[in-house]
Design an enzyme around this catalytic site. Structure first.
Site, PDB file in Angstrom:
ATOM      1  N   ASP A 159      48.390  27.448  37.291  1.00  0.00           N
ATOM      2  CA  ASP A 159      48.997  25.662  37.972  1.00  0.00           C
ATOM      3  C   ASP A 159      47.545  25.337  38.708  1.00  0.00           C
ATOM      4  OD1 ASP A 159      50.979  23.457  38.613  1.00  0.00           O
ATOM      5  OD2 ASP A 159      51.347  24.621  41.350  1.00  0.00           O
ATOM      6  N   TYR A 162      45.492  24.249  42.381  1.00  0.00           N
ATOM      7  CA  TYR A 162      45.176  24.209  43.462  1.00  0.00           C
ATOM      8  C   TYR A 162      45.748  22.919  44.179  1.00  0.00           C
ATOM      9  CZ  TYR A 162      42.030  28.610  43.517  1.00  0.00           C
ATOM     10  OH  TYR A 162      41.594  29.755  42.846  1.00  0.00           O
ATOM     11  N   PHE A 188      40.797  28.412  38.688  1.00  0.00           N
ATOM     12  CA  PHE A 188      40.911  29.367  39.595  1.00  0.00           C
ATOM     13  C   PHE A 188      39.418  28.826  40.363  1.00  0.00           C
ATOM     14  CE2 PHE A 188      42.069  32.385  36.197  1.00  0.00           C
ATOM     15  CZ  PHE A 188      42.960  33.739  37.138  1.00  0.00           C
ATOM     16  N   HIS A 218      46.495  40.310  36.996  1.00  0.00           N
ATOM     17  CA  HIS A 218      45.987  39.717  38.457  1.00  0.00           C
ATOM     18  C   HIS A 218      45.264  39.018  38.761  1.00  0.00           C
ATOM     19  CE1 HIS A 218      45.852  35.385  39.492  1.00  0.00           C
ATOM     20  NE2 HIS A 218      46.371  34.719  38.357  1.00  0.00           N
TER      21      HIS A 218
END
Length: 227
Positions: free
Chosen positions: A65, A67, A78, A188
């Site tokens: 998703d 930020y 990221f 993760h």
């Protein structure tokens, strides 16, 4: 919604854009922008595709998703805009890179554009989000679109390295032809799970080993200290 995909991607995704679900998704995102603040800005939604043309994809790194706080998201998973504090998952990605990549020094920013420009498709599964409401655009059609993107990359004749961190990303493995491509999996890098198998997984050297074995140039993971 302005779908400003470059020609290289339009040639493989144009049929997808004509499907009823995508038209419904575009209407939904337009309505959200009219009523709320939505990230990333409209011009950045498809940044990953502009920075990494279809024929140049060597690595696909899958996020989830965008930020959801001010000025962070700019269309690459990221990654955040220059000048924005580095988010926790990326802090952990940098920590692992220091251990895994010779000469890597932690940059004073969180912008991963330099990776994208080398053929690393930094793809989120959902490409928009309502400000300050994580996962608020989940289940509206983006996942169908990005599943199609993953399949199109899997359709490439030359080997691609798919990087799936965490359980959510690993559910997408079924979309990838593992006989032809390389799949790298681990926990993760989020602070909640990084110590459960991300730290010590050495993803960057594994990616480069796979690329070299396939006769492709390695990725230079080192980033400029300042932007």
């Amino acid at each position: 919604m302005n779908v400003d995909l470059p020609d290289s991607w339009m040639s493989v995704l144009s049929d997808e854009l004509e499907k009823p679900y995508f038209k419904k998704l575009a209407t939904y995102v337009d309505a959200e922008r009219a009523a709320h603040q939505v990230f990333p800005p409209e011009g950045d939604v498809f940044s990953a595709f502009r920075l990494t043309p279809y024929e140049e994809v060597r690595v696909l790194l899958l996020g989830q998703d965008p930020y959801h706080d001010d000025n962070q998201a700019h269309g690459l998973c990221f990654s955040v805009r220059p000048g924005i504090p580095t988010p926790p998952s990326l802090v952990n990605m940098y920590k692992e890179a220091v251990e895994d990549v010779s000469g890597f020094e932690t940059p004073r920013h969180g912008c991963l554009t330099a990776w994208a420009e080398q053929g690393v498709l930094l793809l989120n599964t959902v490409l928009t989000v309502r400000a300050h409401q994580p996962n608020s655009h989940k289940g509206q059609g983006w996942e169908t679109f990005t599943d199609a993107v993953i399949k199109k990359v899997s359709d490439k004749p030359d080997p691609v390295v798919f990087v799936l961190w965490g359980g959510y990303a690993q559910k997408k493995e079924k979309l990838i032809d593992a006989r032809k491509h390389i799949v790298i999996k681990s926990a993760h890098p989020s602070p909640l799970s990084a110590r459960s198998g991300f730290f010590g997984s050495r993803p960057y050297s594994k990616i480069n080993d796979a690329l070299t074995h396939a006769g492709k140039p390695a990725i230079d993971w080192k980033l400029p200290q300042e932007l």
